[in-house]
Motif scaffolding. Structure first.
Motif, PDB file in Angstrom:
ATOM      1  N   ARG A   1      31.214  44.273  37.431  1.00 42.26           N
ATOM      2  CA  ARG A   1      32.049  43.747  38.512  1.00 42.26           C
ATOM      3  C   ARG A   1      33.089  42.766  37.981  1.00 42.26           C
ATOM      4  NH1 ARG A   1      30.462  44.715  43.712  1.00 42.26           N
ATOM      5  NH2 ARG A   1      28.337  45.502  44.046  1.00 42.26           N
ATOM      6  N   ARG A   2      32.647  41.888  37.104  1.00 42.12           N
ATOM      7  CA  ARG A   2      33.569  40.893  36.543  1.00 42.12           C
ATOM      8  C   ARG A   2      34.622  41.555  35.674  1.00 42.12           C
ATOM      9  NH1 ARG A   2      32.931  37.614  31.982  1.00 42.12           N
ATOM     10  NH2 ARG A   2      30.769  38.291  31.778  1.00 42.12           N
TER      11      ARG A   2
ATOM     12  N   SER B   1      33.757  53.051  48.830  1.00 45.17           N
ATOM     13  CA  SER B   1      34.094  52.734  47.436  1.00 45.17           C
ATOM     14  C   SER B   1      35.506  53.189  47.092  1.00 45.17           C
ATOM     15  CB  SER B   1      33.111  53.417  46.482  1.00 45.17           C
ATOM     16  OG  SER B   1      31.802  52.944  46.694  1.00 45.17           O
TER      17      SER B   1
ATOM     18  N   LEU C   1      29.289  51.627  40.099  1.00 43.30           N
ATOM     19  CA  LEU C   1      28.941  50.552  39.168  1.00 43.30           C
ATOM     20  C   LEU C   1      27.801  50.956  38.236  1.00 43.30           C
ATOM     21  CD1 LEU C   1      29.094  47.480  41.585  1.00 43.30           C
ATOM     22  CD2 LEU C   1      30.818  48.199  39.935  1.00 43.30           C
TER      23      LEU C   1
ATOM     24  N   GLU D   1      25.357  45.507  35.967  1.00 41.37           N
ATOM     25  CA  GLU D   1      26.335  45.800  37.021  1.00 41.37           C
ATOM     26  C   GLU D   1      27.121  44.548  37.395  1.00 41.37           C
ATOM     27  OE1 GLU D   1      24.918  47.917  40.403  1.00 41.37           O
ATOM     28  OE2 GLU D   1      23.767  49.377  39.211  1.00 41.37           O
ATOM     29  N   LEU D   2      26.487  43.374  37.293  1.00 44.29           N
ATOM     30  CA  LEU D   2      27.190  42.119  37.572  1.00 44.29           C
ATOM     31  C   LEU D   2      28.335  41.920  36.583  1.00 44.29           C
ATOM     32  CD1 LEU D   2      27.238  39.545  39.299  1.00 44.29           C
ATOM     33  CD2 LEU D   2      25.736  38.481  37.596  1.00 44.29           C
TER      34      LEU D   2
ATOM     35  N   LEU E   1      35.729  44.600  35.916  1.00 46.46           N
ATOM     36  CA  LEU E   1      36.654  45.370  36.740  1.00 46.46           C
ATOM     37  C   LEU E   1      37.812  44.495  37.214  1.00 46.46           C
ATOM     38  CD1 LEU E   1      34.284  47.574  38.923  1.00 46.46           C
ATOM     39  CD2 LEU E   1      36.087  48.434  37.413  1.00 46.46           C
ATOM     40  N   SER E   2      37.524  43.253  37.570  1.00 40.08           N
ATOM     41  CA  SER E   2      38.588  42.348  37.991  1.00 40.08           C
ATOM     42  C   SER E   2      39.535  42.058  36.831  1.00 40.08           C
ATOM     43  CB  SER E   2      38.000  41.044  38.546  1.00 40.08           C
ATOM     44  OG  SER E   2      37.314  40.309  37.544  1.00 40.08           O
TER      45      SER E   2
END
Length: 404
Positions: A243-244, A272, A228, A239-240, A246-247
């Motif tokens: 994460r979103r 990972s 990340l 990084e937050l 990536l989805s």
């Protein structure tokens, strides 16, 4: 010219066994073309790109199905997720299967709440860009790849130059025969449409410029473990946010996340997943490789070759109506790694992926790790560029990509 897809042989039985057939995948991979090619004369086609039909579906789902009675093929269904609840009501009026075909450019199994509406009634078939079998017009022959399984007829062996041209070109149906200029124009138009019509709506993403940088960062790190902090550094967001996003990338089919093999008895296995870009041609464009030879000479060429092989294996399963049970293995303490593990019929099949034309026994030295974990190990493989298959052990064969 229409080229047969592997999924064609699966759709009749899926249609007979489920009330709803849903074909998902990225834009322009051929979802609508495939279903229209198989559509019966009494099945009406409706696209949610049509504003009047879209408005009716959003404002009055019940009236939508009065206007368009079953059997029905609804294209671009991701634009009206609220239609799913009414769709459940409509298909439950009878016990008849094959009532509705849907296509959409988002993986509904990864969208929270949508799949619940049709649980037990729908089968989701994930279509990807052309496989190497489909490019050759031999899509109906391809079977899910398992090392040592010779059910699929082998393809004609190609030169390394031809292989890398294929890796660089990309596998979208409308793209495979484009020249260099047309290829660049195609990808630029594709990315613009993808950002505006899919990314913006799917993930409530308003930073489209940064998301394009994120796509390039994913392409640069294809075939590598998810980090990340590296993606955040290359993209310039938190990084937050990564994460979103990536989805979003996974739900849209842009990437495939290969999970690590885990075992409770071994605490040193990596946690990972590995990132694989869904199409090496799009990855090459985002990485600004102007020719296939430039891509082949790049320091990350091995990762691009691995991505090509893994996605071709993934296509062999998904286009046959299966979601494969795939892993990679990495023990951080022992510094041991296996590129791919295929779990099938109770056996774990180890696979190494190498660009070399001269496979050696040293390439399979980590395969014994699976036996040390007490697993039932099946036939293994080294997928490389060797001109002819050869055994490296009594249960390991080396062969080219043309024999998957």
């Amino acid at each position: 010219m229409y080229l047969s897809r592997t999924a064609e042989k699966e759709i009749p039985q899926l249609n007979a066994n489920f009330k709803v057939l849903l074909v998902t995948g990225m834009r322009q991979v051929g979802k609508s073309t495939l279903l229209q090619h198989l559509t019966e004369s009494d099945r009406k086609y409706v696209s949610m790109d049509n504003f009047d039909d879209l408005d009716l579906a959003e404002q009055s789902p019940g009236a939508f199905f009065l206007q368009h009675p079953l059997p029905l093929f609804i294209d671009e269904i991701q634009r009206v997720p609220k239609l799913f609840r009414q769709l459940k009501f409509e298909v439950d009026k009878t016990n008849e299967n094959g009532q509705v075909w849907l296509s959409g450019s988002q993986r509904f199994s990864l969208m929270q709440g949508v799949g619940d509406s049709l649980a037990g009634r729908v089968f989701e078939l994930h279509l990807m860009p052309f496989s190497i079998y489909e490019r050759e017009g031999k899509g109906k022959w391809q079977q899910p790849y398992v090392p040592g399984d010779n059910r699929s007829p082998h393809l004609e062996q190609r030169s390394l130059e031809e292989l890398w041209k294929m890796i660089w070109q990309g596998a979208w149906p409308a793209l495979i025969n484009k020249n260099k200029k047309q290829r660049e124009q195609y990808f630029e138009a594709f990315i613009s449409t993808f950002l505006e019509k899919d990314v913006k709506t799917l993930g409530n993403v308003d930073k489209l410029r940064e998301f394009r940088l994120f796509m390039r960062a994913l392409a640069l790190r294809t075939g590598q473990e998810l980090r990340l902090n590296k993606l955040a550094e290359l993209t310039g967001v938190t990084e937050l946010t990564i994460r979103r996003w990536l989805s979003v990338a996974e739900a849209s089919g842009l990437i495939y996340l290969l999970p690590p093999f885990s075992n409770n008895a071994n605490k040193t296995l990596t946690k990972s997943p590995k990132i694989y870009f869904a199409d090496t041609g799009l990855a090459a464009y985002l990485c600004k490789f102007s020719t296939s030879e430039e891509m082949r000479r790049d320091s990350n060429a091995g990762a691009f070759f691995e991505t090509f092989v893994v996605t071709e294996i993934l296509k062999s399963w998904r286009h046959n109506g299966h979601e494969p049970d795939l892993y990679f293995y990495r023990d951080t303490k022992k510094q041991t790694e296996i590129d791919l593990i295929i779990h099938e019929n109770g056996l774990y099949h180890p696979v190494e992926i190498k660009m070399s034309s001269h496979p050696t026994t040293d390439m399979i030295r980590h395969f014994s790790e699976l036996q040390s974990l007490g697993l039932s190990v099946g036939m293994g493989a080294v997928i490389c560029n060797c001109p002819a298959p050869r055994y490296l052990a009594d249960n390991v064969i080396a062969h080219s990509i043309w024999m998957i």
